[in-house]
Design a protein around this motif. Sequence first.
Motif, PDB file in Angstrom:
ATOM      1  N   VAL A  21      10.017  45.121 -26.425  1.00  0.00           N
ATOM      2  CA  VAL A  21      10.069  45.998 -27.603  1.00  0.00           C
ATOM      3  C   VAL A  21       9.977  47.481 -27.284  1.00  0.00           C
ATOM      4  CG1 VAL A  21       9.179  44.203 -29.124  1.00  0.00           C
ATOM      5  CG2 VAL A  21       7.589  45.881 -28.181  1.00  0.00           C
ATOM      6  N   ALA A  24      14.128  51.054 -25.298  1.00  0.00           N
ATOM      7  CA  ALA A  24      15.170  51.382 -26.278  1.00  0.00           C
ATOM      8  C   ALA A  24      16.447  50.591 -26.029  1.00  0.00           C
ATOM      9  CB  ALA A  24      15.461  52.881 -26.261  1.00  0.00           C
ATOM     10  N   GLN A  26      16.871  47.721 -25.129  1.00  0.00           N
ATOM     11  CA  GLN A  26      16.737  46.327 -25.556  1.00  0.00           C
ATOM     12  C   GLN A  26      16.866  46.158 -27.070  1.00  0.00           C
ATOM     13  OE1 GLN A  26      16.950  43.673 -24.003  1.00  0.00           O
ATOM     14  NE2 GLN A  26      15.421  43.340 -22.437  1.00  0.00           N
ATOM     15  N   LEU A  27      16.825  47.241 -27.830  1.00  0.00           N
ATOM     16  CA  LEU A  27      16.869  47.136 -29.288  1.00  0.00           C
ATOM     17  C   LEU A  27      18.047  46.305 -29.812  1.00  0.00           C
ATOM     18  CD1 LEU A  27      15.712  50.668 -30.490  1.00  0.00           C
ATOM     19  CD2 LEU A  27      14.499  48.508 -30.738  1.00  0.00           C
ATOM     20  N   LEU A  31      16.684  43.625 -32.412  1.00  0.00           N
ATOM     21  CA  LEU A  31      16.493  44.233 -33.734  1.00  0.00           C
ATOM     22  C   LEU A  31      17.788  44.141 -34.539  1.00  0.00           C
ATOM     23  CD1 LEU A  31      14.416  45.594 -35.548  1.00  0.00           C
ATOM     24  CD2 LEU A  31      15.162  47.796 -34.628  1.00  0.00           C
ATOM     25  N   VAL A  34      21.100  46.710 -35.264  1.00  0.00           N
ATOM     26  CA  VAL A  34      21.255  47.754 -34.246  1.00  0.00           C
ATOM     27  C   VAL A  34      22.374  47.340 -33.293  1.00  0.00           C
ATOM     28  CG1 VAL A  34      20.175  48.961 -32.309  1.00  0.00           C
ATOM     29  CG2 VAL A  34      18.856  48.492 -34.383  1.00  0.00           C
ATOM     30  N   ALA A  37      21.587  51.514 -28.559  1.00  0.00           N
ATOM     31  CA  ALA A  37      20.443  52.430 -28.518  1.00  0.00           C
ATOM     32  C   ALA A  37      20.355  53.026 -27.122  1.00  0.00           C
ATOM     33  CB  ALA A  37      19.153  51.702 -28.869  1.00  0.00           C
ATOM     34  N   VAL A  51      19.883  55.696 -32.112  1.00  0.00           N
ATOM     35  CA  VAL A  51      20.038  54.308 -32.529  1.00  0.00           C
ATOM     36  C   VAL A  51      21.288  54.232 -33.405  1.00  0.00           C
ATOM     37  CG1 VAL A  51      18.978  52.381 -33.765  1.00  0.00           C
ATOM     38  CG2 VAL A  51      17.541  53.972 -32.464  1.00  0.00           C
ATOM     39  N   SER A 139      15.179  39.335 -36.707  1.00  0.00           N
ATOM     40  CA  SER A 139      14.706  40.105 -35.548  1.00  0.00           C
ATOM     41  C   SER A 139      13.570  39.379 -34.846  1.00  0.00           C
ATOM     42  CB  SER A 139      14.235  41.491 -35.990  1.00  0.00           C
ATOM     43  OG  SER A 139      15.298  42.232 -36.532  1.00  0.00           O
TER      44      SER A 139
END
Length: 150
Positions: A21, A24, A26-27, A31, A34, A37, A51, A139
Amino acid sequence: MILVERSAHVAAPVEVVWDVVQRAEQLPAWLAGVRAAEVLSGEGYGRRQRVQAGRGAAHEAEVIAYQEPHLIGWRERARGAGARAEARTEIYVQLTPNEDDETGGTIVRLIVVRWPAGPVKAALLRLGLRRVGADLEDSLARLTDLAAVG
């Protein structure tokens, strides 16, 4: 202000979930909504990142909460014409070791707080609350899968 939150148990230690988490890049993997990122500058508290949402809108965000390995939060701002048209979204990921369960793991709490730009936008956001909740649940499921892989 509009607040939506969801939580779930992830069968992985806090440190493993944190590794996913707080990165960035990995967003997009976990998530919902998205598409991309990237870190623009810094690390930890104050880090700036871009993002890009699945619908094409890109927002710059700043990490406004960072307590390794338990909390990360960032603020995205969308600006319109004039200061009154500013809208912002804050997203928080809170990790707590699950000490009540003999299997251990982590309780992950996702929180989205939105300040819409005006009453019309607020009404539209309220109509979409069910979708926001469903996105948070998606998510959490994706994060569970990623953390299990390690």
